[in-house]
Enzyme design. Structure first.
Site, mmCIF file in Angstrom:
data_model
loop_
_atom_site.group_PDB
_atom_site.id
_atom_site.type_symbol
_atom_site.label_atom_id
_atom_site.label_comp_id
_atom_site.label_asym_id
_atom_site.label_seq_id
_atom_site.Cartn_x
_atom_site.Cartn_y
_atom_site.Cartn_z
ATOM 1 N N SER A 56 -5.794 8.293 5.748
ATOM 2 C CA SER A 56 -5.529 6.984 6.340
ATOM 3 C C SER A 56 -4.088 6.881 6.803
ATOM 4 C CB SER A 56 -5.819 5.899 5.297
ATOM 5 O OG SER A 56 -5.449 4.644 5.801
ATOM 6 N N GLY A 104 -1.211 -5.844 2.779
ATOM 7 C CA GLY A 104 -1.820 -6.960 3.505
ATOM 8 C C GLY A 104 -2.409 -6.530 4.838
ATOM 9 N N LEU A 105 -2.648 -5.228 5.008
ATOM 10 C CA LEU A 105 -3.140 -4.743 6.302
ATOM 11 C C LEU A 105 -4.612 -4.325 6.260
ATOM 12 C CD1 LEU A 105 0.001 -2.718 7.439
ATOM 13 C CD2 LEU A 105 -0.633 -5.047 8.058
ATOM 14 N N SER A 111 -6.411 -2.328 4.300
ATOM 15 C CA SER A 111 -6.729 -0.906 4.154
ATOM 16 C C SER A 111 -8.100 -0.689 3.520
ATOM 17 C CB SER A 111 -5.638 -0.243 3.308
ATOM 18 O OG SER A 111 -6.031 1.037 2.926
ATOM 19 N N ASP A 145 -11.364 -9.264 6.719
ATOM 20 C CA ASP A 145 -10.804 -7.921 6.963
ATOM 21 C C ASP A 145 -11.878 -6.949 7.441
ATOM 22 O OD1 ASP A 145 -8.589 -9.113 5.976
ATOM 23 O OD2 ASP A 145 -8.149 -7.635 4.429
#
Ligand SMILES: Nc1ncnc2c1ncn2[C@@H]1O[C@H](COP(=O)(O)OP(=O)(O)O)[C@@H](O)[C@H]1O
Ligand SMILES: C[C@@](O)(CCOP(=O)(O)O)CC(=O)O
Length: 393
Positions: A88, A95-96, A98, A155
């Site tokens: 990755s 906060g992205l 993942s 997300d």
């Protein structure tokens, strides 16, 4: 024997209205070009085993290993002769999104293996593509439940479909999620403070502020809510190429949004330092993204910035211990490289299979991007994406 193949899904950044989203205001989250990549290789019959995607049993990997096992046991093909290797380029816990990106990869790969998906291919009707995206998304949400307990589902929805979504919490049910298929692809500087933060603590901070200063805090939250609405109005018609006012308009909204978040007390000296350095270099508009208190900041670039100015700024960031990523906002959603073979190649590798060793040995973010990337600098040919119907916004 099935060919080696690869799937990939993006991370996300909240572009407008974090925190106000907790109080039912609309917020916009968009896919970024930092991505997870999952390679699925078939073993020969003599080597029957399942290999979990994480080579080191580090504590941080346990939750996603649980998600993998849950999805594998729910969806896995009856013949367990595969190696799943995950790499990755998304920082974890920043906060992205993942984990959502990882879960989309796992769900897509496992569904492809049991032939439960059709496509992606260029002639696929958008309605059919939509069904595939949702199928992947729902299973990924199951994985997210293993990792986050009670996630909103935003997300994984962004990671599945790419581009962006408008989401709004609902007091009486699940959040409403509107897909923004016309969201522009915009270059973005993402800076990680490397300062750990907790979403729960930052949300609690705002709650306390609201209890102690209800009128003022509600005014700020209302102001933030209006920012997403204003940003949204531009999407259907605006030209974000830099030849119109649209980019500047969004830039102003980004700066205003950050100011509101500062007044809610969710910034951090490291985030303010990023903003200060960007403002001095005058390259764009900056805000924190996500819960704040650390984590990341995003900068939307002004048009026609000289590469040298960006390089100088990046050197300053590196010297002060910030991690920088040049990304694209509004990136593609879940994609498939089937079979995992180099199509275009300047290094004489065209036609060669991307095997497990090569993938494992790719050196860091840059190495992964060079090998298989669908990011900013690299775009390896052969990746296909399910493409949704274009919505009005
Ligand atoms: N690439 C990854 N590899 C292993 N585990 C991961 C990965 N990404 C996320 N996780 C797991 O998911 C958890 C939540 O991470 P993440 O989704 O980045 O959180 P957030 O987006 O809320 O900051 C991590 O603590 C880790 O356990
Ligand atoms: C602060 C908040 O608005 C966004 C949090 O984002 P993240 O956990 O940093 O991805 C909380 C929420 O909407 O649940």
């Amino acid at each position: 024997m099935a060919p080696t193949f690869m799937v990939s899904a993006p991370g996300k950044a909240i572009v407008f209205d974090e925190h106000a989203a907790v109080y039912g205001k609309p917020a916009i989250a968009a896919a970024i070009s930092l991505r997870s990549y999952l390679l699925v290789a078939t073993l020969s019959k003599s080597r029957r085993r399942v290999e979990a995607p994480y080579r080191e049993a580090a504590k941080i990997h346990i939750k996603s290993a649980t998600a993998f096992l849950y999805l594998f046991l729910s969806l896995g093909s009856k013949s367990p002769r595969f190696i799943y290797t995950l790499r990755s380029t998304i920082p974890i816990g920043a906060g992205l999104g993942s984990s959502a990106s990882v879960c989309i990869c796992l769900s897509a790969a496992l569904l492809l293996q049991i032939r439960a998906l059709s496509g992606p291919h260029p002639d696929q009707p958008p309605k059919e593509a939509e069904i595939q995206i949702e199928h992947i998304n729902r299973w990924a949400f199951v994985g997210e439940l293993c990792i986050h307990g009670d996630p909103s589902g935003v997300d994984n929805t962004v990671a599945a479909g790419g581009k962006a979504v408008l989401f709004q919490r609902n007091a009486s049910g699940p959040p409403s999620v509107i897909r923004l298929t016309k969201f522009p692809k915009l270059p973005l500087l993402l800076v990680d403070t490397q300062q750990p933060r907790s979403t729960a603590i930052q949300v609690e901070k705002v709650k306390t502020l609201k209890t102690n200063h209800p009128e003022i805090t509600e005014m700020i939250l209302d102001g933030i809510g209006k920012i997403a609405t204003s940003a949204l109005e531009l999407i259907p018609w605006a030209d974000f190429s830099g030849n119109s006012d649209a980019l500047g308009h969004w830039g102003t909204l980004i700066s205003m949004n950050h100011g509101f978040l500062v007044s809610l007390g969710v910034s951090h000296p490291r985030l303010e330092r990023i903003r200060e350095l960007v403002d001095y270099a005058n390259i764009g508009w900056t805000k924190l993204t996500g819960a704040g208190g650390g984590g990341c900041a995003i900068t939307l670039f002004r048009p026609d910035i000289e590469e040298q100015t960006i390089e100088e700024l990046e050197r300053k960031f590196a010297a002060e211990g910030f991690q920088i990523y040049e990304t694209i906002l509004g990136a593609d959603g879940v994609g498939v490289l089937w079979p995992a073979v180099f199509r275009n190649s300047t290094d004489g590798k065209a036609g060669e299979e991307i095997d497990q060793k090569m993938f494992e040995n790719a050196d860091g973010v840059q190495g992964i991007n060079q090998l298989v990337g669908v990011g900013v600098q690299e775009y390896r040919e052969g990746w296909e994406f399910w493409t949704r119907d274009v919505s009005p916004i």
